[in-house]
Structures are given as C-alpha cells and as structure tokens.
Design an enzyme around this catalytic site. Structure first.
Site, PDB file in Angstrom:
ATOM      1  N   SER B 524       0.848  -1.212   0.000  1.00 56.96           N
ATOM      2  CA  SER B 524       0.000   0.000   0.000  1.00 56.96           C
ATOM      3  C   SER B 524       0.871   1.246   0.000  1.00 56.96           C
ATOM      4  CB  SER B 524      -0.916   0.001   1.225  1.00 56.96           C
ATOM      5  OG  SER B 524      -1.633  -1.199   1.294  1.00 56.96           O
ATOM      6  N   ARG B 525       1.956   1.206  -0.775  1.00 61.58           N
ATOM      7  CA  ARG B 525       2.984   2.220  -0.646  1.00 61.58           C
ATOM      8  C   ARG B 525       3.097   3.164  -1.845  1.00 61.58           C
ATOM      9  NH1 ARG B 525       7.321   1.162  -3.420  1.00 61.58           N
ATOM     10  NH2 ARG B 525       8.879   2.034  -2.019  1.00 61.58           N
ATOM     11  N   LYS B 719      -2.451   8.578   2.633  1.00 61.97           N
ATOM     12  CA  LYS B 719      -1.875   7.368   3.222  1.00 61.97           C
ATOM     13  C   LYS B 719      -2.204   6.222   2.258  1.00 61.97           C
ATOM     14  CE  LYS B 719      -4.260   7.786   7.250  1.00 61.97           C
ATOM     15  NZ  LYS B 719      -4.585   7.539   8.664  1.00 61.97           N
ATOM     16  N   GLY B 722      -4.387   0.448  -0.629  1.00 62.66           N
ATOM     17  CA  GLY B 722      -4.563  -0.808  -1.375  1.00 62.66           C
ATOM     18  C   GLY B 722      -4.971  -1.991  -0.532  1.00 62.66           C
ATOM     19  N   GLU B 723      -4.225  -2.266   0.515  1.00 61.76           N
ATOM     20  CA  GLU B 723      -4.487  -3.463   1.303  1.00 61.76           C
ATOM     21  C   GLU B 723      -5.486  -3.288   2.446  1.00 61.76           C
ATOM     22  OE1 GLU B 723      -0.385  -5.671   1.693  1.00 61.76           O
ATOM     23  OE2 GLU B 723      -0.127  -3.531   1.389  1.00 61.76           O
TER      24      GLU B 723
END
Lengths: 285, 766
Positions: B524-525, B719, B722-723
C-alpha cells in the site's frame, strides 16, 4: 483426429450411432462433452452434433405428457409457459450452473452425463419423467427410475447405438405440487452437496401420492421410497414433521469431507422441498 | 503554492476503457501476435515431497520440434532465485519439496510439441513423507526439510519475531478477566484472472536479457534472478505488461515463470514464452500464509486491555519468498489498540506446501482476525457493548502501539471517526428481522490499522521527471499498473504539482530501463512513496524553471506560480507566459530539463525486543456487517457491509472506493469459502470447481465511507489504501455470526460444514 458429423435427420443420426456405437461421442450442448475432449478424458473416433435435429428444441403437451425435445436447453425450459407450472423444476433450473451455461446446456445432456448432483436431472427424476431412446432397431421408453446404472456414477443403461430424443414428464394434475431444495457452498455456480426434489398430490387435505428424488447423496440419483410410502395419507403438517425427523434410508452416504455435514442437513432439506411442494399443490387445488 | 485542481477529483482510470474493450494488451497477447518464439513447458512432480532418483530426457529431446530439454545440470548460473533470498531452485536437482518444483524444462517450436515432450520425460522418484503441519515442523525434534537451513538454528523455522513491551506477567496477574482462545486461518490462492506468464528474450548485443511479464517489481526482478541467469543485475531488463490481477502474488510467482523463460532463452538464444496452466498456478504459485494463533488477552473489569500474549505459527510452505508475516503478525497482534504490556511471538515454518508469499494485507488480516474476535469475546464476557469496548481502547494521539511507536494525529489518526460513522449509520441500526426462527440475523464490527510501506530500511522511491519543450511532462517510474489505478493517481498528483493539465503528464512506467528503483508495487505504498518522489522531482524542475521565468515575468523567482499550463507572478494570473515558453527558454539556456525525484519515509528505528517505529503512517478503519445465518443448513449470507477507512486523502475517490469494495469482497471469500486442502504435500482442490471464490450473488451491496485525516508527510495528505480494506471483513463477519446465533466460530472459512459443526458442538456443550 475425430470425424465430425452434423446430421440433419434423426434417421441419419441413428444410422451413425449404429455404425460407430460407443466410438461416437454425441454432443448436444457440449458443456460436459467438450470439456472431456479438451481434457483428453475421451478420444472418440467420431463426434456427432445433435442439437440441430428436427423437433429437438420443441416443448409440447400431448397425451398426458409434457414432451421435451432432446436438444431443449435449460434456458428454453425456463422460458417455456408449459414448464412454468412445474415450480420445482423452474427452481432447479434457476440454480443450475451459470446463465451462460444455461443458454447451451440441455436437459437431455444433463440426464445422459448421469452426474449424481445434477439439478435438472434430479428434479426430472422426482417428476417421474421417462426418456425415449431411439436406435436403428426402433425406440423404447425408459423410466428415469430405471435409467441410471446404479452401480456407479456417470453411467446409464443406454446402449451405444441409442439416442435420447425426448423426455416425457407426466402432466400435473389438480392438487399436485412440486418442490426443490439444494444446498451448496456458495450462492451460484457450485455443484450441490444435497439435492431434494419432490412431487406430491394433495387430496382432501392429505397426501395421496408422492415422489422424492435424492441427489448428491449416492452414486446416482435415487428415490426416497420409504418416505414416499410413509407420507401417503398424512396431512401436510404431519408429513413435514415426519420428514424433518426421519432420515431417508435410501441415502447411503459414502465417507467424505461432507458426510457429517450431509447427515446434519438432509432432513431439513427434505422438509423444505416438501414445504414448497405443499405450498404450490395448495395453489393448484 | 500548489492548487488542487485534479487531486480529490473522481477521474476515470486511463486503463479502464481499453480493458473493457479488449484493446489493452497483456503478456499473453504478445505471444498471440509473434511467431518467432519458442514455447516452454515445465515438468512438475506428482508428489509433494520426493527424491529424484533419475531423469531420462532422451525421448523428449528426440521429438520433432523440441529445441532443448533442460535439467538442473544445464543451468547458466546458480540454481536459485528469489525476491528476498535466492533459495528457490530454478530446476529441482535431487529432491522436490512441493508440487511446484520444476524437475525439467522444455522449449519447443510449438505449444503442442512442448506439451507432448514433457510427457515423454521419464523421472524415477522415491516418494517421501509430505509434511503438512507447521506446528509439528516447529518442534525441534521434527524431521528436517531443508538440508541446511540458513535462516534459523531450528532447522524448519524460516523466520521468528518477538515483540516484548512492558510487564506481561504482571498484567495477567492483575487482570480481572483473561480471554484465551485459538484461531485458525486457511491456505488461500490469490485467484487472479491472468495466469502467471513470461516472455524472455536473450540480447546478443550486450549479453543481457529482456523479460516481459506481469510484475509487481521490475527493479527487484533484476536482483531476484541475476544469480540464476549468471549475469550482473545491470544486464537484466524487465518490463511489466498490464497485470491481470496480482494482489501481491505476482511479486513472487512472476519470478517463477520469468526465470524459466529466462534460462531457456539464454540456452537457446531464442525468445521463449512460458505460461502456467490454472492447475499449475494453484499447485505451484505463492499463497496466503495459513496461521494458527493462540491469543490471550488480559483486561480489567471496566474493559481496559491490560496486556496480550500471542503466539502465531505460520505455514511458510517450501521456500522463503516474502517472509514478513512473522513481523506483521507480531506487530498487529494487538490490533489498533493502546496496550501497555505485550508479548507477541511468531514463527514461519517450512512445510511441503506452496510457498506463502505476499497477499493483500500480508499477515495483518490473520493477526486482526484473532484480535478482533477476542474483542468481541471480551465484550461478551464483560456484558459490554463491543463498540464502547473498542472506543475505550483505541489508539489516540500520543498513545504508543505495542511496538512502542507513538501515534500522531498529524500523520492521520481517524479510527474513532471511522467507528462512529459506521456504528451511527441508519441502515446499520435498523431493527433486525428475526421472524423466521430458522434464519438468525446479527451484526458485528471489526477495527484495524495498516501501515503504509514496508517499514524496512530500503523502503524509498526514486523517479525520473523530464519536461518537454512543448510543456508536457514525462515521468519514469518503475511501479506497475495492477488494476489499482496507480496511473491516474500519479497523473493527478503530478498535474497539480506542476500546474499543468492532466493530459500533459505521461508515465513511462513498469519498465526497468525507463525508470529508477521506486520499490515494489506492494505494501500500500505507491501513492505515498512514489507520489512523494514525483512531487520531489517536479519541485526541483519548478525551482529551475522559476529562475528562468523570473526575469521573463519581471519578478523574483519566489513569486513565480505554476498553474493551468502557465507561469505567472503571484497575483497576476492574467499576465503570465505559457509553461512551454519557459521550458523552451530553459532548454536553450543550459538548464537541464530532467531531474531525479526521491523520497524516503523517516527511517524505521528498531530498538530491540521488536520495539521501535515501523511505518511512518497508518490507515485505520472499521467495518460493520449484517449477516443472516440459516441454522438448519449452515449457510451464511452477508446482507450488508459498510466500511469506513481513514486513508488520509483520497487522491481519486473513485479508485479509493474501488479498493474498498474489492477488499471487502475478497474478505468475504476469505471468511466464508476460500481454502486449499493439503494432504501429504499434495493439493486436493486445484480447480475453480473446488476452490471457491465469491460470485456476485455472494456479495451484498458494498457501502463505503472515505474518512480523511491527512498525513502531513503524504502527497496532499495521502496514506496507503490498497491493502487495508481486506483486513476487517473476516472478523466482522465472524462477530456478526456470533451475534446472530451465539456460537463462536474461531476457524475460517466459515463454510456451511464448519457452521453446522460449531452449532452441533455448542448444543452438545449446553
């Protein structure tokens, strides 16, 4: 390489079956057969497409029977006004595979594949349907109760030179109702773990005749004969109470991951199929 | 000064139309349209664990159309590759440790010849016992799976992590109530649509190789495979095509296929195509790690959590792959709560199963499943409202996590808002219809936190930005488009940062030769790290161009504003010059038009005992669900699901909601039906017929609430998103089932089989 045939008459089709026998693979909708070919499970000398044969997509009522042509698809059944009163069959069709499969898969194919957990076949079985088998020697009519080779799954009593040309379902009388219940692991596109089909007649508030199909519980479809006998003469409520508490003895579960589960839910499933059948039997009175 | 024109807008993804119409091309499409490639097949063993006694390839080699057959003796480099360590053999030599170990490889002129040839390879095996139970393998007296385990002195442990905070024994002694339970989660395939596939083409000019395949990490791929190719990392060129679903799995499994195509291409000097069948994907590629969790929670009678003791045994499978699960499960074992005393201990243990790899959530779903079930158990024991219990314990500004990291509102800390918005939702508070005694309805919630980025020292992002004299911008970035919408988000960030219209921004992406290391498209970066690197690069260009523009605008460079493809002096919006004119001027004035943008989060700071800051920011969330449980058949229906998630800032609310919905749907699959059954190292269910994932009918209308507590360090406050959305679903459903029928089910998936078993056991007990 296999020969490919697309006969335009039944006589031609039956002639090819006479020539090749079991070496000819009959393809109707193809949803099972094509998969077997692709996976290399069957390597037929010849393949014969039959869905184009005359009358194969007809559904008609005649002589106390609903006749379903040998190439009628699930979708065609679902859209037929003749089939609509068979509530249990309509429900079975609605749960069968996916919309895409229902467009090409056929009732006859569902019977001939002889899977123990076939939705349409199980309900036809409960409806006491029979099938017309034609060969060069002539035709014979076989009750579904006698159609399956009970020793193992995926086998029927059809001879290698026979073609299933028609399914015959006894028409619903006044007071008759049908019900269906299937249990599976997800809400669509899943082979059922329990299938129950019921056809029954109510007369003067009691059950006068009853047929129960048990699917996915044995190597083949079977009738719940004991239940069929026991409920005759019972009121609807009494019958439901009976089936809820009586294991259908014909269901002889083999050992699998699902055995205990099936033991715990089969009676409830039978009861639900009965409830539905009684409900629409009431509607027909 | 940056004005938000595109950021925060609901813009259509740039890839959606092409994907919907079929115009988008995937790796498999390249093979369809090229006729110079060899087709590769691998021979996989019919055992989960076996010794290889002999291999006879002569018949396969003699077959018409076969170009080469390779065994472990024919490799160009070392017999090992991997994302973290090169421990997975390209071709098994003496022993196979799971069903996905190739024993021999074939490259042929046609697919048919390759398929026939692998069947002609004769292998003599000595079957060995397949090890299925990680708890058994954790015992030091258990048999050794890897001959020399370089990772741990106990021969079957891949990784072990411990967090020790405060005085746990004292907390448990002083507790009014201790909740002590075991939880179990399954082995699960990612079920991405596109099977793993790669094309490798040897480069005869410089002795390098180009790989085309769906990748999460084109730069990592160079490092992962260079030993196996016997080449310096610099000679490996990796392009990721559009990825047909990855969910973390293709961070690793793509190496499995790329390395096979690669060694065959190096050997034959021909381009080679290799694609797994679905059966091979199921048996051979990475999976979500199964876990067995012993969770003990101590609290006082007011509901304040005093301490936790958690032990987590993780099934690592046969190889190391991505092995952050012990780290993540120790980190998230206490959920998003302020807990002063903690001892959390995790092991990943080798078995003869498919290797556990990255899968959306990376250990956090497993850890939160246990913790959030424990929270409801505690609420039940104390006769407390589960919502009130959570609000009493959640992390707030200034609190520290169990790993000792202080939480800061300025990095985004919106958990309380998430809880309040879900639990005050009108639909979530409607009376439940429990009129049918056979259908019991209930509701449950679960909360979570999830870090953005990997939290490791190497976690940074670097991009190339280049202005063109016509006023458009190129950005070279190594991240991949997995369907998550990274392209549109990066364009929105870049367009607003540079003050250009969005059509001026073009991304040169997922090609190792056109980009720098920006880290894997995982954790999720990407939005935050790559987004920040783009901002950094563009700010550098703007500084240069401001200096060029200042004399043109007759103002100081600190007064130069970039907006709407124009450059103007602050306050004089109508008098500016086109950006293209400034860039053209720079081009002819020895001002470089390209720059490197970089960004690192504050360095993770390990202090021993597993303590210290990890990720720089965390997403928070709360999910509420309503279920109907058929107590006669065991069928669970999720009737409503509502997720509120604080993700700092939604760069593109449409794609953010897409992530929310996708995560919730995937969580329903994990909670209710997905699981692989293994026996003696062999997978029992390896088709979509037996490995079930949810259909549209199994998913309710998924409702979402975007909560935005900005992260001061994120691009525009963002922030990672995704996950996080997959994390709370399973415990929320389990807690709703508990609410509905009063039966605690601590093992997922909660299939009808398990539900009926649990109801039966519960009836027997009472």
């Amino acid at each position: 390489m296999s020969e490919y045939y697309r006969p335009s008459t039944k006589a031609e089709a039956v002639g090819l079956l006479g020539k090749y026998g079991k070496d000819l693979l009959v393809v109707n909708g193809g949803t099972d057969a094509v998969l077997s070919i692709v996976e290399g499970k069957v390597q037929p000398k010849a393949i014969m497409q039959v869905s184009q044969l005359p009358d194969f997509h007809r559904i008609w009522r005649d002589g106390g029977f609903l006749h379903i042509g040998g190439g009628v698809t699930f979708r065609e059944l679902m859209e037929s006004e003749e089939v609509a009163p068979y509530h249990g069959l309509m429900e079975a069709l609605g749960h069968l595979a996916s919309p895409a499969i229902r467009v090409i898969g056929t009732a006859a194919g569902n019977l001939c594949t002889a899977a123990p957990a076939a939705d349409c076949a199980a309900m036809l079985y409960a409806l006491k349907a029979s099938v017309v088998l034609e060969s060069a020697k002539g035709e014979r009519v076989v009750d579904l109760a006698d159609f399956y080779d009970t020793a193992s799954s995926y086998k029927t009593v059809m001879e290698g030179d026979e073609l299933l040309t028609e399914i015959r379902v006894p028409v619903l009388d006044k007071g008759e109702g049908t019900g269906y219940c299937r249990l599976s692991r997800r809400k669509a596109q899943d082979i059922a773990k329990v299938i129950i089909g019921v056809r029954l007649a109510l007369s003067n508030g009691v059950i006068s005749s009853c047929s129960v199909a048990l699917g996915a519980l044995n190597a083949t479809l079977v009738h719940g004969t004991e239940t069929e006998k026991a409920v005759v003469g019972m009121s609807g409520d009494k019958a439901i109470e009976y089936v809820r508490n009586s294991w259908p003895v014909e269901a002889r579960l083999h050992k699998s991951y699902f055995t205990e589960y099936k033991k715990s839910v089969v009676c409830a499933a039978v009861a639900r199929a009965f409830e539905k059948a009684l409900e629409n039997a009431g509607g027909n009175v | 000064m940056v004005k938000e024109k595109y950021v925060g807008q609901r813009l259509a993804r740039t890839d959606s139309l092409a994907k919907a119409t079929g115009a988008a091309k995937y790796t498999g499409d390249i093979w369809m349209n090229r006729r110079d490639m060899l087709y590769a097949k691998a021979l996989f063993p019919p055992y989960g664990h076996a010794r290889i006694l002999s291999i006879d390839t002569s018949e396969a080699e003699a077959l018409d159309g076969v170009v080469t057959v390779m065994t472990a003796d024919d490799l160009p480099g070392k017999n090992g590759y991997g994302g973290m360590v090169p421990d997975k053999p390209v071709i098994a030599k003496d022993e196979v440790l799971y069903e996905g170990d190739p024993v021999a490889l074939v490259a042929a002129e046609t697919k048919e010849a390759a398929e026939r040839a692998v069947k002609l390879i004769k292998v003599e095996y000595e079957p060995l016992e397949g090890y299925d139970d990680p708890a058994f393998m954790l015992d030091p007296s258990s048999p050794m799976l890897h001959k020399d385990n370089p990772f741990h002195k106990n021969h079957n442990i891949s990784d072990e992590q411990i967090i020790r905070k405060g005085d746990v024994e004292k907390a448990f002694k002083e507790a009014d109530v201790i909740i002590d339970n075991w939880y179990k989660t399954p082995l699960v395939d990612h079920a991405y649509m596109e099977p793993d596939v790669a094309i490798a083409q040897y480069d005869p000019i410089q002795g390098g190789i180009t790989i085309w395949s769906p990748q999460h990490a084109v730069q990592l791929a160079k490092r992962a495979m260079s030993d196996a190719f016997g080449m310096p990392q610099s000679r490996i060129h990796v392009c990721s095509q559009l990825v047909g679903g990855g969910f973390g799995g293709k961070e690793d499994s793509t190496f499995d296929v790329s390395v096979v195509a690669g060694v065959l291409s190096i050997r034959t000097k021909r381009p080679v195509y290799f694609e797994l069948t679905r059966d091979e994907v199921f048996k051979g590629t990475g999976k979500r790690h199964p876990s067995l969790i012993h969770h003990q929670l101590a609290a006082d009678k007011s509901g304040k959590i005093l301490g936790i003791k958690v032990e987590t045994i993780i099934d690592k499978g046969a190889y190391k792959s991505i092995d952050a699960i012990p780290s993540r499960t120790t980190q998230y074992a206490g959920g998003p709560y302020s807990i002063d005393n903690a001892l959390t201990h995790s092991w990943s243990v080798f078995t003869d199963h498919p290797y556990g790899c990255a899968f959306r959530g990376l250990g956090s779903p497993q850890a939160h499943f246990a913790m959030e079930c424990q929270m409801d158990e505690l609420a039940h024991r104390l006769n407390m409202d589960p919502v009130e219990l959570r609000l009493k314990n959640i992390l707030r500004d200034g609190d520290t996590t169990i790993w000792g990291q202080p939480m800061m509102e300025e990095r985004g800390l919106g958990l309380e808002e998430c809880i309040r918005r879900v639990t005050s939702d009108p639909k979530f508070n409607e009376p439940l219809d429990n009129s049918d005694p056979r259908i019991r309805r209930g509701r449950g919630i679960a909360c979570f936190m999830y870090g953005t980025g990997t939290g490791s020292a190497t976690d940074g992002a670097h991009v190339m930005v280049q202005a063109q004299p016509d006023g458009s911008i190129n950005i070279g970035v190594s991240a991949s488009e997995l369907g998550q919408g990274f392209l549109i988000a990066m364009k929105q960030i870049a367009a607003d940062t540079m003050g250009v219209s969005i059509d001026k921004v073009y991304l040169d992406y997922a090609d190792s030769a056109a980009s720098l290391e920006s880290g894997a498209t995982v954790a999720s970066r990407t939005t935050v790290l790559t987004g920040n690197a783009i901002v950094n690069g563009l700010e550098k260009l703007k500084e240069r161009f401001a200096a060029v523009a200042a004399p043109m605008l007759k103002t100081g460079k600190e007064n130069v504003v970039f907006f709407d493809n124009k450059v103007f002096a602050k306050g004089l919006e109508n008098e500016g010059v086109p950006l293209s004119a400034v860039i053209a001027k720079a081009f002819s004035s020895q001002v470089p038009l390209g720059a490197i943008g970089s960004w690192y989060p504050p360095m993770a700071a390990p202090k021993g005992d597993g303590l210290g800051d990890k990720m720089h920011t965390y997403a928070f969330g709360c999910q509420g669900v309503q279920v109907a449980v058929d107590i006669e058949t065991g069928e669970i229906t999720v009737e409503d699901a509502l997720l509120a998630c604080d993700i700092g800032k939604a760069i593109n609310p449409d794609t953010v909601e897409g992530q929310f919905e996708g995560g919730m749907a995937q969580a329903i699959g994990w909670a209710l039906m997905e699981e692989h059954f293994m026996s003696n190292g062999r997978m029992k269910n390896h088709t979509f017929h037996d490995f079930l994932i949810p259909t549209a009918k199994d998913i309710p209308n998924l409702r979402t609430i975007i909560v935005e507590h900005p992260n001061v360090l994120g691009p525009f406050g963002a922030k990672g998103v995704g996950e996080p959305p997959i994390v709370p679903g399973a415990p929320a459903i389990r807690n709703a089932v508990y609410d509905a029928i009063g039966v605690a089910i601590n093992e997922i998936p909660m299939t009808p089989v398990r539900v009926m078993e649990a109801i039966k056991k519960s009836a027997e007990k009472s």
